[in-house]
Design a protein around this motif. Structure first.
Motif, PDB file in Angstrom:
ATOM      1  N   GLY A  42     101.315   1.664 -60.370  1.00 27.57           N
ATOM      2  CA  GLY A  42     102.209   0.948 -61.253  1.00 27.57           C
ATOM      3  C   GLY A  42     101.645  -0.390 -61.689  1.00 27.57           C
ATOM      4  N   ASN A  43     102.524  -1.346 -61.800  1.00 18.31           N
ATOM      5  CA  ASN A  43     102.140  -2.670 -62.277  1.00 18.31           C
ATOM      6  C   ASN A  43     101.943  -3.603 -61.091  1.00 18.31           C
ATOM      7  OD1 ASN A  43     101.668  -4.943 -63.778  1.00 18.31           O
ATOM      8  ND2 ASN A  43     103.822  -5.302 -64.276  1.00 18.31           N
ATOM      9  N   GLY A  44     100.718  -3.725 -60.622  1.00 20.31           N
ATOM     10  CA  GLY A  44     100.395  -4.656 -59.563  1.00 20.31           C
ATOM     11  C   GLY A  44     100.900  -4.262 -58.199  1.00 20.31           C
ATOM     12  N   ASN A  96     106.407  -6.747 -59.293  1.00 22.88           N
ATOM     13  CA  ASN A  96     105.716  -7.989 -59.611  1.00 22.88           C
ATOM     14  C   ASN A  96     104.855  -7.792 -60.839  1.00 22.88           C
ATOM     15  OD1 ASN A  96     102.585  -7.716 -58.696  1.00 22.88           O
ATOM     16  ND2 ASN A  96     103.890  -6.495 -57.347  1.00 22.88           N
ATOM     17  N   ASN A  97     104.414  -8.885 -61.423  1.00 23.97           N
ATOM     18  CA  ASN A  97     103.506  -8.821 -62.563  1.00 23.97           C
ATOM     19  C   ASN A  97     102.177  -9.475 -62.219  1.00 23.97           C
ATOM     20  OD1 ASN A  97     104.258 -11.468 -62.441  1.00 23.97           O
ATOM     21  ND2 ASN A  97     104.838 -11.666 -64.602  1.00 23.97           N
ATOM     22  N   ARG A  98     101.806  -9.399 -60.953  1.00 23.04           N
ATOM     23  CA  ARG A  98     100.572 -10.003 -60.466  1.00 23.04           C
ATOM     24  C   ARG A  98      99.441  -8.981 -60.464  1.00 23.04           C
ATOM     25  NH1 ARG A  98     102.322 -14.614 -57.434  1.00 23.04           N
ATOM     26  NH2 ARG A  98     100.313 -14.691 -56.368  1.00 23.04           N
ATOM     27  N   GLN A  99      98.223  -9.460 -60.363  1.00 21.61           N
ATOM     28  CA  GLN A  99      97.068  -8.599 -60.179  1.00 21.61           C
ATOM     29  C   GLN A  99      96.729  -8.600 -58.702  1.00 21.61           C
ATOM     30  OE1 GLN A  99      93.460  -9.769 -62.149  1.00 21.61           O
ATOM     31  NE2 GLN A  99      92.535  -7.755 -61.942  1.00 21.61           N
ATOM     32  N   ASN A 100      96.938  -7.474 -58.035  1.00 23.34           N
ATOM     33  CA  ASN A 100      96.745  -7.365 -56.596  1.00 23.34           C
ATOM     34  C   ASN A 100      95.592  -6.414 -56.308  1.00 23.34           C
ATOM     35  OD1 ASN A 100      99.106  -8.988 -56.059  1.00 23.34           O
ATOM     36  ND2 ASN A 100     100.327  -7.205 -56.639  1.00 23.34           N
ATOM     37  N   ILE A 101      94.623  -6.905 -55.592  1.00 23.84           N
ATOM     38  CA  ILE A 101      93.436  -6.110 -55.290  1.00 23.84           C
ATOM     39  C   ILE A 101      93.232  -6.085 -53.779  1.00 23.84           C
ATOM     40  CG2 ILE A 101      90.949  -5.867 -55.597  1.00 23.84           C
ATOM     41  CD1 ILE A 101      91.255  -7.277 -58.275  1.00 23.84           C
TER      42      ILE A 101
END
Length: 403
Positions: free
Chosen positions: A318-320, A342-347
């Motif tokens: 999904g989104n982040g 969330n709308n974060r970039q999670n790696i």
């Protein structure tokens, strides 16, 4: 190519320190903390123990145009510095993607570029050239070393012919060119994507034969270093090499992640039906993934972080977000998201040995923070505080293993 997500800024070393101070290990073992079980030695001069250890790798500028690769072991609970290995890498080794006038279009390729090539996108943003996702870079870097981090596999660009040789650098800074001792009359060697066997006894690689086909080969670090051909058939060229199984076999493909039981691996194979992602049985012989490679399970996971158990992958979703995917479920439907919306970039970088925790970088606009979360759906991630002893490293460290 699988989608390539990039970290939008460099990490801060102090932030990493806080993240690891909050981590816990599922197995403290019976060994004295910080001690090498074989010698009783403790501290950074001890060897890398087999459990309850987090391992980082960082590449920095070295002398005479070369590099220095530092590998460090850390206690997951106390963040005590437990082990260290330094590899002095000379300028003849392929370690960056920067082209020079002498080599305007270098053919030799190495996983070391994922660690050493400078990038404004941070330490997990360096391998778009090789089609790897962010989390796959962790495995590419890990495959450069043997189990005990005594040697670093390298690709060497011959200064006279431009040929690609393979070899290794030891902790004493000695570079051994294995290919240079095995040159007879014939075509210029083009050996690349060097990786080390877990026992450190062999360097494996891909190479081109006279008719242009790509094969998998290996050279022993002892004896005459003669090349052993590991595949009689062609494998896809210009793709990373990974070692799987015991005894080891070579697999050429993208995003290769071996299951904890060692029987299967997740990967992305160009041309495979569906989205190209699949779970494959560890082959009986070295091979390359193609559109005819038979799957051993469903995947539907682009850029898998790794395995939570022998049947479950942790995947971007999904989104982040992150989610678990049962590869034997028949539907390839991910479980509920681990993180809140969330709308974060999670790696994600590494998963705890029991699959219960994951450490990930979270980016939102200019904010860069580390968080730790359980891997169960609906978990509440914990933001970590800045500070800690990890600041001894720079801002380009990559976590490559959690034992």
């Amino acid at each position: 190519m699988p989608p390539h997500k990039r970290v939008l800024s460099t990490l801060t070393a102090s932030l990493l320190a806080g993240a690891l101070m909050a981590c816990t290990s599922p197995d403290d073992g019976n060994d004295e903390r910080g001690a090498d079980p074989g010698t009783g030695q403790s501290g950074p001069d001890a060897e890398f123990r087999d459990r309850n250890l987090l391992v980082t790798a960082v590449c920095s500028a070295g002398a005479d145009g070369g590099w220095q690769v530092s590998v460090d072991g850390w206690d997951p609970k106390t963040w005590t510095h437990e082990a260290k290995a330094i590899f002095t890498v000379p300028a003849t080794v392929v370690a960056t993607e920067q082209q020079t006038e002498a080599y305007p279009a270098p053919e030799a390729r190495s996983g070391l570029t994922a660690l050493c090539t400078p990038s404004d996108y941070g330490p997990l943003g360096r391998s778009a050239r090789d089609g790897e996702d962010d989390t796959a870079i962790v495995r590419m870097v890990r495959s450069l070393f043997d189990r005990d981090f005594t040697r670093l596999a390298v690709v060497i660009r011959d200064q006279d012919s431009g040929a690609g040789h393979v070899g290794y650098v030891d902790r004493g800074g000695q570079l051994t060119n294995l290919t240079a001792t095995d040159i007879d009359f014939g075509s210029t060697p083009n050996e690349q994507y060097a990786v080390l066997s877990p026992d450190g006894a062999e360097v494996w690689f891909t190479y081109r034969v006279t008719d242009g086909d790509t094969r998998i080969g290996s050279r022993s670090v002892a004896g005459d270093h003669k090349r052993t051909e590991r595949t009689a058939a062609e494998v896809p060229g210009r793709r990373p090499l990974f070692l799987v199984g015991d005894p080891v076999r070579g697999v050429v493909g993208y995003d290769v992640a071996v299951s904890p039981d060692g029987r299967r691996f997740s990967a992305w194979a160009p041309g495979v039906s569906g989205n190209g992602n699949g779970v494959f049985a560890v082959p009986a012989q070295s091979t390359g993934l193609t559109n005819s490679s038979a799957r051993a399970g469903d995947n539907g996971c682009s850029g898998a972080v790794g395995w939570l158990d022998a049947d479950t992958l942790l995947c971007p979703f999904g989104n982040g977000n992150l989610a678990a995917l049962d590869v034997d479920g028949g539907t390839s439907t991910p479980s509920g998201p681990i993180l809140p919306d969330n709308n974060r970039q999670n790696i994600a970088m590494v998963i705890s040995p029991d699959g219960s925790q994951v450490v990930f970088l979270s980016a939102a606009e200019t904010e860069r923070e580390y968080w730790i979360s359980a891997t169960q759906p609906g978990s509440t991630p914990q933001r970590v505080e800045q500070g800690g002893a990890f600041s001894v490293l720079g801002d380009t460290a990559i976590f490559i293993e959690w034992r």
